[in-house]
Design a protein around this motif. Structure first.
Motif, PDB file in Angstrom:
ATOM      1  N   LEU A 140       0.815  -1.211   0.000  1.00 39.53           N
ATOM      2  CA  LEU A 140       0.000   0.000   0.000  1.00 39.53           C
ATOM      3  C   LEU A 140       0.852   1.266   0.000  1.00 39.53           C
ATOM      4  N   ILE A 191       0.376   4.310  -2.958  1.00 38.65           N
ATOM      5  CA  ILE A 191      -0.062   5.679  -2.709  1.00 38.65           C
ATOM      6  C   ILE A 191       0.960   6.712  -3.171  1.00 38.65           C
ATOM      7  N   THR A 217      -4.884   7.590  -5.724  1.00 37.50           N
ATOM      8  CA  THR A 217      -5.198   6.333  -5.050  1.00 37.50           C
ATOM      9  C   THR A 217      -6.211   6.605  -3.954  1.00 37.50           C
ATOM     10  N   VAL A 234      -8.223   4.879  -0.951  1.00 38.35           N
ATOM     11  CA  VAL A 234      -8.204   3.703  -0.092  1.00 38.35           C
ATOM     12  C   VAL A 234      -9.387   3.790   0.858  1.00 38.35           C
ATOM     13  N   LYS A 269     -14.516   1.402  -8.248  1.00 32.24           N
ATOM     14  CA  LYS A 269     -13.301   0.757  -8.751  1.00 32.24           C
ATOM     15  C   LYS A 269     -13.430   0.461 -10.243  1.00 32.24           C
ATOM     16  N   ASN A 307      -6.185   4.292  -8.766  1.00 33.11           N
ATOM     17  CA  ASN A 307      -6.147   3.083  -7.946  1.00 33.11           C
ATOM     18  C   ASN A 307      -7.265   3.208  -6.917  1.00 33.11           C
ATOM     19  N   ILE A 327      -8.639   1.027  -3.753  1.00 28.74           N
ATOM     20  CA  ILE A 327      -8.209  -0.107  -2.946  1.00 28.74           C
ATOM     21  C   ILE A 327      -9.043  -0.207  -1.674  1.00 28.74           C
ATOM     22  N   SER A 328      -9.433  -1.417  -1.335  1.00 23.28           N
ATOM     23  CA  SER A 328     -10.131  -1.677  -0.084  1.00 23.28           C
ATOM     24  C   SER A 328      -9.189  -2.434   0.847  1.00 23.28           C
ATOM     25  N   VAL A 329      -9.124  -1.985   2.087  1.00 25.03           N
ATOM     26  CA  VAL A 329      -8.290  -2.648   3.082  1.00 25.03           C
ATOM     27  C   VAL A 329      -9.198  -3.120   4.217  1.00 25.03           C
ATOM     28  N   TYR A 333      -3.196  -0.682  10.390  1.00 31.19           N
ATOM     29  CA  TYR A 333      -3.518   0.412   9.479  1.00 31.19           C
ATOM     30  C   TYR A 333      -4.216   1.552  10.220  1.00 31.19           C
ATOM     31  N   TRP A 345     -12.330   6.749   4.182  1.00 32.30           N
ATOM     32  CA  TRP A 345     -11.882   6.892   2.795  1.00 32.30           C
ATOM     33  C   TRP A 345     -10.759   7.920   2.774  1.00 32.30           C
TER      34      TRP A 345
END
Length: 98
Positions: free
Chosen positions: A4, A8, A14, A16, A37, A45, A47-49, A57, A69
């Motif tokens: 990640l 970024i 990006t 996230v 997405k 980009n 991205i899901s975390v 995180y 977000w």
């Protein structure tokens, strides 16, 4: 897949979303995430975390709740929003990076 912190730093924006799979609205957020997405594929980009698998995180990016977000570009945080969002709200957020 790139880490990640590497993603970024790219010149492409990006976005996230930090989520927790145990949250009540996680399914709704996944639907919003997948639509955004798909729409921004090749341009940004997205991205899901899932923080239920890695809680570090939350501490590293300093946020309190889920979903959070965060929009990055070239390693810089451009914007941060918390809570449930519509596709239109997320698109508006992403567009600030172009």
């Amino acid at each position: 897949m790139k880490h990640l912190d590497e993603v970024i730093k790219e010149s492409r924006p990006t976005l996230v979303v930090f989520q927790h799979s145990g949250e009540v609205n996680a399914v709704d957020e996944n639907i919003v995430f997948e639509e955004v997405k798909s729409k921004y594929e090749g341009k940004a980009n997205v991205i899901s975390v899932d923080c239920s698998r890695n809680g570090s995180y939350k501490e590293h990016y300093r946020f309190n709740g889920y979903p959070t977000w965060i929009l990055f570009k070239e390693g810089q945080e451009l914007m941060r929003e918390g809570g449930n969002k519509t596709v239109a709200q997320i698109e508006q957020m992403l567009e600030t990076a172009f």
